[in-house]
Scaffold this motif. Structure first.
Motif, short mmCIF file in Angstrom:
data_model
loop_
_atom_site.label_atom_id
_atom_site.label_comp_id
_atom_site.label_asym_id
_atom_site.label_seq_id
_atom_site.Cartn_x
_atom_site.Cartn_y
_atom_site.Cartn_z
N UNK A 114 0.82 -1.20 0.00
CA UNK A 114 0.00 0.00 0.00
C UNK A 114 0.87 1.27 0.00
N UNK A 115 0.50 2.23 -0.84
CA UNK A 115 1.11 3.55 -0.82
C UNK A 115 0.18 4.48 -0.06
N UNK A 116 0.69 5.13 0.97
CA UNK A 116 -0.10 5.95 1.88
C UNK A 116 0.56 7.32 2.03
N UNK A 117 -0.26 8.35 2.12
CA UNK A 117 0.25 9.69 2.44
C UNK A 117 -0.20 10.05 3.85
N UNK A 118 0.71 10.52 4.67
CA UNK A 118 0.38 10.89 6.04
C UNK A 118 -0.78 11.89 6.05
N UNK A 119 -1.83 11.62 6.84
CA UNK A 119 -2.95 12.57 6.93
C UNK A 119 -2.47 13.94 7.42
N UNK A 120 -2.97 14.99 6.80
CA UNK A 120 -2.51 16.33 7.11
C UNK A 120 -3.66 17.32 7.01
N UNK A 121 -3.44 18.48 7.58
CA UNK A 121 -4.35 19.61 7.42
C UNK A 121 -3.54 20.81 6.97
N UNK A 122 -4.14 21.68 6.20
CA UNK A 122 -3.42 22.84 5.69
C UNK A 122 -3.12 23.83 6.80
N UNK A 123 -1.93 24.39 6.72
CA UNK A 123 -1.50 25.43 7.66
C UNK A 123 -0.84 26.53 6.83
N UNK A 124 -1.65 27.37 6.22
CA UNK A 124 -1.12 28.36 5.28
C UNK A 124 -0.62 27.64 4.05
N UNK A 125 0.63 27.91 3.66
CA UNK A 125 1.22 27.19 2.54
C UNK A 125 2.03 25.98 3.02
N UNK A 126 1.81 25.56 4.24
CA UNK A 126 2.43 24.35 4.81
C UNK A 126 1.32 23.41 5.26
N UNK A 127 1.70 22.27 5.82
CA UNK A 127 0.70 21.33 6.34
C UNK A 127 1.12 20.87 7.73
N UNK A 128 0.15 20.34 8.49
CA UNK A 128 0.42 19.77 9.81
C UNK A 128 -0.26 18.41 9.90
N UNK A 129 0.32 17.48 10.67
CA UNK A 129 -0.33 16.17 10.85
C UNK A 129 -1.67 16.34 11.55
N UNK A 130 -2.64 15.50 11.20
CA UNK A 130 -3.94 15.52 11.85
C UNK A 130 -4.00 14.41 12.91
N UNK A 131 -5.13 14.33 13.59
CA UNK A 131 -5.31 13.27 14.59
C UNK A 131 -5.31 11.90 13.92
N UNK A 132 -5.71 11.84 12.66
CA UNK A 132 -5.68 10.55 11.95
C UNK A 132 -4.26 10.10 11.67
N UNK A 133 -3.32 11.04 11.64
CA UNK A 133 -1.92 10.65 11.49
C UNK A 133 -1.49 9.79 12.67
N UNK A 134 -2.03 10.09 13.85
CA UNK A 134 -1.71 9.28 15.03
C UNK A 134 -2.23 7.86 14.89
N UNK A 135 -3.39 7.72 14.23
CA UNK A 135 -3.92 6.38 13.95
C UNK A 135 -2.97 5.62 13.04
N UNK A 136 -2.42 6.31 12.06
CA UNK A 136 -1.44 5.71 11.15
C UNK A 136 -0.22 5.23 11.92
N UNK A 137 0.35 6.11 12.75
CA UNK A 137 1.56 5.73 13.49
C UNK A 137 1.27 4.58 14.47
N UNK A 138 0.10 4.62 15.10
CA UNK A 138 -0.27 3.55 16.02
C UNK A 138 -0.33 2.21 15.29
N UNK A 139 -0.86 2.22 14.07
CA UNK A 139 -0.95 0.99 13.28
C UNK A 139 0.42 0.43 12.96
N UNK A 140 1.35 1.31 12.61
CA UNK A 140 2.70 0.85 12.29
C UNK A 140 3.38 0.29 13.54
N UNK A 141 3.20 0.95 14.67
CA UNK A 141 3.82 0.47 15.91
C UNK A 141 3.27 -0.89 16.32
N UNK A 142 1.96 -1.07 16.12
CA UNK A 142 1.32 -2.33 16.51
C UNK A 142 1.44 -3.38 15.42
N UNK A 143 1.98 -3.00 14.26
CA UNK A 143 2.14 -3.91 13.12
C UNK A 143 0.80 -4.50 12.70
#
Length: 411
Positions: free
Chosen positions: A329-358
């Motif tokens: 699977x190709x996945x892009x880290x969930x983000x929210x716009x912050x001006x012309x930049x982005x920041x991780x969203x709460x769903x990004x934490x779900x992503x990291x939790x999944x990787x940690x728990x395998x």
């Protein structure tokens, strides 16, 4: 064709998805077997080839630059990762000098040193049945911890900096290992996911691989042009050679919405097509091309210790022999716009939790794919080959042929 003949044909012809899955497994099995035969034939001509390939790879002791007390858990030596999940940071680097696009804003200025234009976290499950490739937007605003350089000096931490500046900060003295170590610390601080090693692949290797493969086919609904990356292609289907493929991977201005996350979609599609073309190779009948691919890659990569060891790599590839392509699977880290930049969203934490728990990453833990109006996913869809008239898709004898990209290759 009547129903009887159709039934007879279906009995002798496997479904396309079964062919693709079988082909992926067979090629990975062959890759592993070829690697194993090479590395185990130490006294043969194969052994000499492996010796040359191994000599191309630069390996570094990244652990010497990382503070074990600050890492999510105790790192496991790479050669003991059998039966355990593996997280590898894949970095696409760009060594620049002179005028360059400093921050993606279109502004130019004098910049020296290294940039990390692409960062992917490759997670391989413990059972080797699943691979998740997570793209981290380079424009993500994150805390950047203090980093140790190869000189022994430490850098100042930043409460909020652009993600890809971690590579630049660590590589201030031109040392790839320090650049990678600072990026690892930043990823671990952001995700709490332990990184087992890194691979830094420079753009020269990307061009060489595409050229060795004979190009990669991409189609466009409209003309695509980016003066910053040198991309200039008319609408239609093209067989892109190395320089044009690299320009597409780096292109940002004037394509889609001009954002880095928009570019990630193009990069993932391009990488997917390159991988598909490699999987379509018959390695038994084209061993010279396979060896040239290995040469293209090994002469342009730097890795953490162990990850660049071809004997380990051969076994690792063979352990993936039964993986189903649908489980890559190709996945892009969930983000929210912050001006012309982005920041991780709460769903990004779900992503990291999944990787940690395998465990498999849930669909809602990936940023949605941008709809690129100028990119056509399949070459037989709506975009005609440049300079040709599109033929009916129902007749395979009329399959459109892509034009060869004519941009002069740079060595």
């Amino acid at each position: 064709m009547n129903n009887t003949s159709q039934e007879q044909t279906s009995m002798h012809r496997a479904p396309a998805h079964q062919k693709r899955r079988g082909n992926a497994r067979n090629v990975l099995r062959v890759c592993g077997l070829v690697f194993l035969s090479l590395v185990l034939s130490g006294t043969s001509a194969f052994g000499m080839l492996v010796y040359r390939l191994q000599g191309n790879v630069q390996q570094h002791d990244v652990n010497s630059l990382l503070d074990a007390s600050e890492r999510p858990e105790e790192a496991t030596p790479l050669d003991q990762k059998a039966g355990k999940p593996l997280n590898i940071l894949l970095l696409g680097s760009d060594v620049r000098s002179g005028k360059s696009d400093i921050d993606g804003s279109g502004k130019s200025g004098k910049v020296e040193g290294m940039r990390s234009d692409t960062t992917m976290l490759v997670h391989v499950s413990a059972d080797r049945k699943r691979v998740e490739v997570v793209s981290i937007p380079r424009d993500t605003l994150v805390p950047i911890p203090s980093c140790t350089l190869d000189t022994g000096k430490t850098t100042r931490p930043q409460s909020e900096g652009m993600f890809n500046s971690a590579f630049q900060i660590g590589g201030a003295n031109g040392d790839v290992n320090s650049a990678a170590a600072c990026t690892i610390k930043t990823v671990e601080a952001m995700s709490d996911v332990l990184i087992d090693g890194y691979v830094v692949l420079d753009f020269a290797s990307f061009q060489d691989v595409v050229n060795t493969l004979g190009g990669v086919e991409m189609c466009f609904q409209t003309k695509v042009e980016d003066s910053y990356s040198g991309l200039n292609l008319p609408a239609g289907c093209h067989n892109l050679m190395g320089l044009d493929a690299l320009a597409l991977a780096r292109a940002r201005h004037g394509l889609g919405d001009g954002s880095d996350v928009s570019r990630i979609d193009r990069q993932q599609e391009l990488v997917g097509k390159i991988v598909t073309k490699i999987l379509g190779m018959n390695l038994f009948t084209d061993l010279p091309k396979f060896y040239q691919l290995l040469t293209d890659v090994t002469k342009n990569i730097q890795t953490s210790n162990g990850l660049g060891n071809l004997k380990w790599l051969s076994g690792f590839l063979y352990s993936l022999k039964d993986i189903d392509r649908t489980n890559v699977k190709f996945i892009t880290m969930p983000y929210t716009l912050a001006g012309n930049r982005v920041k991780p969203t709460t769903q990004a934490q779900v992503l990291w939790d999944s990787l940690r728990k395998d465990v498999p990453v849930p669909p809602n833990a990936s940023a949605p794919t941008h709809q690129q109006k100028e990119l056509v996913i399949t070459p037989d869809s709506t975009a005609p080959a440049a300079g040709t008239t599109q033929q009916p898709a129902t007749d395979p004898s009329h399959a459109q042929q892509p034009t060869q990209s004519t941009q002069t290759e740079k060595k």
